[in-house]
Design a protein around this motif. Sequence first.
Motif, PDB file in Angstrom:
ATOM      1  N   THR A   1       1.143  -1.485   0.067  1.00 27.06           N
ATOM      2  CA  THR A   1      -0.118   0.235  -0.062  1.00 27.06           C
ATOM      3  C   THR A   1       1.081   1.339  -0.140  1.00 27.06           C
ATOM      4  O   THR A   1       0.647   1.790  -0.672  1.00 27.06           O
ATOM      5  CB  THR A   1      -1.025   0.157   1.031  1.00 27.06           C
ATOM      6  N   ILE A   2       1.890   1.314   0.752  1.00 24.78           N
ATOM      7  CA  ILE A   2       2.891   1.942   0.834  1.00 24.78           C
ATOM      8  C   ILE A   2       3.321   2.160  -0.343  1.00 24.78           C
ATOM      9  O   ILE A   2       3.233   4.160  -1.109  1.00 24.78           O
ATOM     10  CB  ILE A   2       4.079   2.082   2.352  1.00 24.78           C
ATOM     11  N   HIS A   3       3.715   1.888  -1.290  1.00 27.67           N
ATOM     12  CA  HIS A   3       4.664   1.367  -2.590  1.00 27.67           C
ATOM     13  C   HIS A   3       3.449   2.171  -3.266  1.00 27.67           C
ATOM     14  O   HIS A   3       3.867   3.646  -3.953  1.00 27.67           O
ATOM     15  CB  HIS A   3       5.150   0.644  -2.501  1.00 27.67           C
ATOM     16  N   GLY A   4       2.435   1.746  -3.193  1.00 25.62           N
ATOM     17  CA  GLY A   4       1.182   1.916  -4.567  1.00 25.62           C
ATOM     18  C   GLY A   4       1.183   4.096  -4.288  1.00 25.62           C
ATOM     19  O   GLY A   4       0.603   4.999  -4.824  1.00 25.62           O
ATOM     20  N   LEU A   5       0.781   3.944  -2.865  1.00 25.67           N
ATOM     21  CA  LEU A   5       0.470   5.561  -2.487  1.00 25.67           C
ATOM     22  C   LEU A   5       1.661   6.615  -3.496  1.00 25.67           C
ATOM     23  O   LEU A   5       1.055   7.414  -3.780  1.00 25.67           O
ATOM     24  CB  LEU A   5       0.348   5.933  -0.840  1.00 25.67           C
ATOM     25  N   ARG A   6       2.901   6.349  -3.039  1.00 24.44           N
ATOM     26  CA  ARG A   6       3.791   6.825  -3.140  1.00 24.44           C
ATOM     27  C   ARG A   6       4.307   7.081  -4.760  1.00 24.44           C
ATOM     28  O   ARG A   6       3.912   8.197  -5.507  1.00 24.44           O
ATOM     29  CB  ARG A   6       4.879   5.762  -2.467  1.00 24.44           C
ATOM     30  N   ARG A   7       3.975   5.816  -5.923  1.00 21.87           N
ATOM     31  CA  ARG A   7       3.407   5.793  -6.852  1.00 21.87           C
ATOM     32  C   ARG A   7       2.395   7.217  -6.999  1.00 21.87           C
ATOM     33  O   ARG A   7       2.681   8.221  -8.416  1.00 21.87           O
ATOM     34  CB  ARG A   7       3.127   4.663  -7.467  1.00 21.87           C
ATOM     35  N   LEU A   8       1.153   6.772  -6.231  1.00 20.43           N
ATOM     36  CA  LEU A   8       0.608   7.485  -6.978  1.00 20.43           C
ATOM     37  C   LEU A   8       0.720   9.442  -7.044  1.00 20.43           C
ATOM     38  O   LEU A   8       0.361  10.062  -7.279  1.00 20.43           O
ATOM     39  CB  LEU A   8      -1.206   6.867  -6.235  1.00 20.43           C
ATOM     40  N   VAL A   9       0.933   9.301  -5.850  1.00 24.32           N
ATOM     41  CA  VAL A   9       1.198  10.944  -4.674  1.00 24.32           C
ATOM     42  C   VAL A   9       1.853  11.530  -6.344  1.00 24.32           C
ATOM     43  O   VAL A   9       1.904  12.371  -6.064  1.00 24.32           O
ATOM     44  CB  VAL A   9       2.091  10.771  -3.771  1.00 24.32           C
ATOM     45  N   GLY A  10       3.286  11.186  -6.479  1.00 21.48           N
ATOM     46  CA  GLY A  10       4.119  10.763  -8.144  1.00 21.48           C
ATOM     47  C   GLY A  10       3.616  11.532  -8.828  1.00 21.48           C
ATOM     48  O   GLY A  10       4.414  12.179  -9.624  1.00 21.48           O
ATOM     49  N   ASP A  11       2.773  10.321  -9.466  1.00 19.36           N
ATOM     50  CA  ASP A  11       1.861  10.751 -10.689  1.00 19.36           C
ATOM     51  C   ASP A  11       1.297  12.024 -10.825  1.00 19.36           C
ATOM     52  O   ASP A  11       0.747  12.164 -11.862  1.00 19.36           O
ATOM     53  CB  ASP A  11       1.461   9.397 -11.521  1.00 19.36           C
ATOM     54  N   LEU A  12       0.835  12.201  -9.803  1.00 15.48           N
ATOM     55  CA  LEU A  12      -0.082  13.456  -9.250  1.00 15.48           C
ATOM     56  C   LEU A  12       0.694  14.303  -9.725  1.00 15.48           C
ATOM     57  O   LEU A  12       0.390  16.029 -10.124  1.00 15.48           O
ATOM     58  CB  LEU A  12      -0.860  12.984  -8.651  1.00 15.48           C
ATOM     59  N   GLU A  13       1.127  14.863  -8.898  1.00 16.27           N
ATOM     60  CA  GLU A  13       2.443  15.831  -8.608  1.00 16.27           C
ATOM     61  C   GLU A  13       3.299  16.019 -10.205  1.00 16.27           C
ATOM     62  O   GLU A  13       3.564  17.031  -9.966  1.00 16.27           O
ATOM     63  CB  GLU A  13       3.602  15.481  -7.755  1.00 16.27           C
TER      64      GLU A  13
END
Length: 523
Positions: free
Chosen positions: A11-23
């Motif tokens: 979950t942590i890895h997935g959310l970090r990817r999501l934050v990066g993609d949105l930023e």
Amino acid sequence: MTRIAPEIADTIHGLRRLVGDLESFNRPMGPDDAVTVVDGLETVNRLVESLSVVTLSVFERVGTPRDYGAKSTKALIQNRLNLSEREAGRRSHLAEKLGNQVSFSGESLGPKFPAVSEALQNGYLSSTQASAIIGCLKDLPTHVGPDERREAERILVEKAPTVRVKDIQALFNEILAWLDPDGELPDEAPDRDEFSVSLRQRKDGSWTLKGVLDAVTGGIMSGHLTSRIKADLSEPGDEDVAHDMVDGNGADDAIDGDRAGDEEVVEVFSEVLRGDRWDAVDPSLNFNADLEIDAALGGSQDERTVDDGGVDRGCGVREDGSIVPMAGRQPSVKTKIYERFATMIGRIEMNRVMAGSPFALVVTAKAEDVAKQSGRAFTDAEAPFPMETAAREGLNGSVFFNLMGDKAKSMQLATERRFATPKQLAILSSRDQGCTFPGCDTPPGWCDAHHIVPWADEGETDINNLTLACGSHHHLIDKSDWHTVMLKDGRPAWVPPASIDPARRPILHARFIAKEIADTLFD
């Protein structure tokens, strides 16, 4: 983490990817998508809170905080996660009340509040709602049986998501009435020995105040510090009508708006006083007006005048009618609460001194040290008192000095003459109607009578040399280049530092403009 709880690691890895993609704008997202994600994040937050409860309760059963260098589970997570004491206490308290437990014999026990625990785990309740319900249920009278307790818990869990968190207490009050329809619940008031106040001076001369107050004393104190937002008016609506004359709005709209605004102000003050919020800006101030004035016609503050359509709350006015944004120069809610408290204590002592009370705050110091603001001073309680503060507060007339000469002979320096008399305060309240600092809405009851020409400079305690100032703005004069003047027409004004206005043009409170309009309305 990958070995112990791979779900969390993924979950942590997935959310970090999501934050990066949105930023980086690599993932397009419209407003509806964003709202959907916010809803999903709330679900995740509730699951995380539930997992925290379960994990901490497991640690309580199988672990020992001292093995990790901590005295308690609360101290462990506070230091390990760099949490505030309040947040660490909240999490550990939830784990204690909502996690599974074991008896002394090792038998597995369920949580103390099973319905709340289940609702938190399945995401039906937030941790804030759960904490509010637990806080209510612990106040159930001791005579209430287990079946009634379970029913009260069930009702609160069922209804909590449909109301505001602060309204959960109102629901609980109804439950109490249902448990005792005759209104004769036994009196279980705490013993008076449980209440206390402690006051201890710190090395820098400031004081730490702690205590537990009874319901009546605490209620009165809370009311004084949060509810007295506006001045008491002799005629209801007078202030609204005067404000309407400047704003150009309908009187009825002004009154209704002020009522709604007062509720919001009281709520914010209450949250800060309780500690639910560290601090806040006063919601009655219009900070947008500051930006609008600054941006008008190239950013000149002087482009907008009273004649252009009114003065917003938090703004001041110069003699030529130009509007000056002042909302950003008003004290925060936390500061206002403290200044009210300090004013309340000072007013009590001032009344005692003026009535001939044998006690007053007396500072003993050498006369030359007071003049130079050096050396050390001591109060009558033998506590050290900062010399700079002693000199400043003495000149404001709030302390007595016991001045010592070279031969250690006492010379009493009384300060009663520096106090405004009750008649003078009544006239000041009528004339100034509150703190005269531009944009400040502090009512007369929370203001001091400030000497425009300081007493130390032979300024007289005379109406024409006095103006009302709240504690925050009274002290602003001591620590900045702001000062007050009395205009030729008898209106008190504040002069800003050169860093704000190189010309140092006096600024009036907008209420004086409203009064001027009202006085000449039918001439």
